[in-house]
Design a protein around this motif. Structure first.
Motif, PDB file in Angstrom:
ATOM      1  N   VAL A   6      33.932  47.421  49.622  1.00  0.00           N
ATOM      2  CA  VAL A   6      34.409  46.377  48.722  1.00  0.00           C
ATOM      3  C   VAL A   6      35.628  45.734  49.367  1.00  0.00           C
ATOM      4  O   VAL A   6      36.525  46.429  49.850  1.00  0.00           O
ATOM      5  N   SER A   8      38.606  42.830  48.546  1.00  0.00           N
ATOM      6  CA  SER A   8      39.212  41.925  47.573  1.00  0.00           C
ATOM      7  C   SER A   8      40.638  41.628  48.004  1.00  0.00           C
ATOM      8  O   SER A   8      41.214  42.335  48.835  1.00  0.00           O
ATOM      9  N   LEU A  28      34.629  48.693  40.041  1.00  0.00           N
ATOM     10  CA  LEU A  28      34.490  48.772  41.491  1.00  0.00           C
ATOM     11  C   LEU A  28      34.657  50.215  41.975  1.00  0.00           C
ATOM     12  O   LEU A  28      33.960  50.660  42.889  1.00  0.00           O
ATOM     13  N   LEU A  32      31.875  52.400  43.961  1.00  0.00           N
ATOM     14  CA  LEU A  32      32.205  53.127  45.190  1.00  0.00           C
ATOM     15  C   LEU A  32      31.924  54.615  45.047  1.00  0.00           C
ATOM     16  O   LEU A  32      31.458  55.264  45.984  1.00  0.00           O
ATOM     17  N   TRP A  39      37.377  50.638  49.954  1.00  0.00           N
ATOM     18  CA  TRP A  39      37.902  49.425  49.336  1.00  0.00           C
ATOM     19  C   TRP A  39      39.008  48.913  50.230  1.00  0.00           C
ATOM     20  O   TRP A  39      39.996  49.603  50.494  1.00  0.00           O
ATOM     21  N   TRP A 129      30.667  43.962  50.109  1.00  0.00           N
ATOM     22  CA  TRP A 129      30.759  43.119  48.916  1.00  0.00           C
ATOM     23  C   TRP A 129      32.149  42.497  48.865  1.00  0.00           C
ATOM     24  O   TRP A 129      33.142  43.192  48.649  1.00  0.00           O
ATOM     25  N   HIS A 131      34.979  39.701  47.354  1.00  0.00           N
ATOM     26  CA  HIS A 131      35.302  39.165  46.035  1.00  0.00           C
ATOM     27  C   HIS A 131      36.285  38.008  46.094  1.00  0.00           C
ATOM     28  O   HIS A 131      37.363  38.109  46.670  1.00  0.00           O
ATOM     29  N   TRP A 445      27.755  45.420  38.170  1.00  0.00           N
ATOM     30  CA  TRP A 445      27.782  45.803  39.585  1.00  0.00           C
ATOM     31  C   TRP A 445      26.443  46.374  40.040  1.00  0.00           C
ATOM     32  O   TRP A 445      26.049  46.184  41.200  1.00  0.00           O
TER      33      TRP A 445
END
Length: 458
Positions: A6, A8, A28, A32, A39, A129, A131, A445
């Motif tokens: 992830v 972001s 999130l 995960l 992340w 992914w 964001h 998600w």
């Protein structure tokens, strides 16, 4: 199963004894935990290094790889291009845009720096992914680093019309960078269609159903409305009734009906128009004087940007004007609070409210209205007054929808909400709660990641 990465702008690292920052962070982390992975993003700190490096922290089997921004990145990438160009344009506020070419250059350079640092941590067997608007070019930058991983992007905010998008210098490159992803997710059908129109009109992309082709690039599109953790929020709202602060709040109402709003301090939230609407309620429906209170929480946000400080002063002035004009010794109609509260406190506020007032001028989704629905006692629920320009308006048919630019219409809806019969309130609330449950945070998600795998294999 591939590990999930992830990415972001900000990363929320769980800390023992502290509640999670918000519902999205919980979602999130849940994704995960299910997939395993990492992340990656900014840790919220500003450093003096010209090329900040990431550090890694392990929590519950998840790696949090975070790095600071240097002063130039923070000023030009984050405050500058992200929040003085992309944010206002994507929220249909052209007058607030402040473009500087150097800010745009630093925006792309920071995304390139993120890609370089992230690439060092990838093994080649991940699902990535990305964001939101801060990181639109990241996928393209990762492809330049040689990544062939399945890659999806989710836009949390609205997508502007082609005409507004054209106002951004370099808009073609920005729009084309979306095509580095395999899957692009939006909050609403309208945002998906608006993106398709812009890609076709500006880039000459070709569409087949929800797939766009631009040159040799293929991009699948999908609609994934962000939701909330309904059960957790309902428990918090119910538990709040045992808290002393909530009991004191109910006592302080003195039999008055409570209208409640809770938003980040931002010009997109329609807070000035909302304050004016409440003034119209007291002026046009004088029987509500001494019988209704309006509490508006406005959490501080981006205070380094002039427009946000100006908005804070405007709201303080409006609240003072209304209270000075209408208050009595034992009744103050507006409680305006420029302070950040934990979610549990806000759920207590919503639980005590007879009306939820959520009227953004434009919003990708808006979870506050969904939280209000979850917080209500289904035996005697309050009514929701909601902007028709919030993404959530597509789902919450039981709300009283209003034009957020029309304070008189908002006042009329407040009157309707305050007068609404019990049976109608229960029917509307049941409809909205069912919708919120159908599109909850876990479903959001799961659907996106399932489709990302399909988009790559198909």
């Amino acid at each position: 199963m591939k590990d999930l990465v992830v990415v972001s702008n900000r990363v929320s690292i769980p800390e023992a004894g502290r509640s999670q920052a918000g519902g999205l962070a919980m979602a999130l982390n849940s994704a995960l935990a299910r997939h395993g992975g990492m992340w990656f993003g900014w840790n919220g700190e500003i450093c003096h290094d010209t090329s900040p490096q990431p550090t890694q922290t392990r929590r519950n089997g998840i790696t949090y790889a975070t790095l600071p921004l240097n002063a130039e990145q923070h000023n030009d990438y984050y405050l500058g291009f992200s929040n003085e160009v992309l944010w206002p344009i994507f929220h249909f506020n052209l007058g607030a845009m402040k473009f500087h070419r150097h800010h745009a250059q630093v925006y792309y350079a920071t995304n390139q720096h993120f890609a370089e640092q992230l690439s060092k941590l990838l093994t080649g067997d991940e699902l990535i992914w990305v964001h939101d608007y801060h990181l639109i070019p990241l996928g393209e930058a990762l492809r330049r680093q040689g990544s062939h991983a399945p890659m999806g992007f989710f836009l949390h905010i609205p997508f502007p019309s082609a005409e507004l998008l054209r106002c951004i210098p370099g808009h073609r490159d920005l729009l084309a960078s979306f095509f580095a992803y395999d899957l692009l997710g939006f909050q609403t059908p309208q945002d998906l269609e608006t993106f398709c129109h812009a890609a076709i009109r500006i880039l000459g992309a070709k569409r087949s159903d929800n797939v766009l082709r631009y040159g040799d690039q293929r991009l699948k599109l999908g609609i994934y409305p962000v939701g909330i953790d309904v059960d957790t929020l309902q428990r918090e709202a119910q538990h709040s009734e045992t808290k002393q602060a909530v009991r004191q709040l109910r006592t302080s109402l003195g039999g008055c009906a409570l209208i409640a709003g809770a938003d980040r301090l931002d010009y997109s939230k329609g807070l000035g128009e909302r304050m004016l609407a409440f003034e119209h309620l007291l002026d046009d429906y004088p029987h509500y004087r001494r019988h209704v209170l309006y509490t508006q929480v406005a959490s501080p946000s981006r205070s380094a940007i002039t427009e946000y400080d100006d908005l804070r002063q405007q709201l303080e002035s409006q609240a003072g004007h209304i209270n000075g004009l209408h208050s009595d010794l034992d009744w103050v109609p507006v409680h305006y609070i420029n302070k950040t509260y934990p979610r549990t406190a806000l759920m207590g506020l919503f639980r005590a409210a007879q009306v939820g007032l959520v009227t953004p001028l434009r919003d990708g989704m808006n979870l506050v209205c969904k939280e209000f629905v979850a917080a209500q006692d289904s035996r005697d629920p309050g009514a929701l007054v909601l902007s028709e320009l919030a993404g959530a308006a597509h789902e919450l048919e039981g709300a009283l929808l209003v034009n957020p630019y029309d304070p008189h219409a908002i006042a009329e809806a407040l009157d309707q909400a305050l007068q609404m019969p019990h049976e109608e309130r229960c029917r509307r609330h049941a409809s909205m709660l069912a919708s919120v449950r159908c599109n909850d945070l876990t479903r959001w998600w799961q659907r996106f990641l399932d489709d990302l795998g399909y988009a790559v294999s198909s």
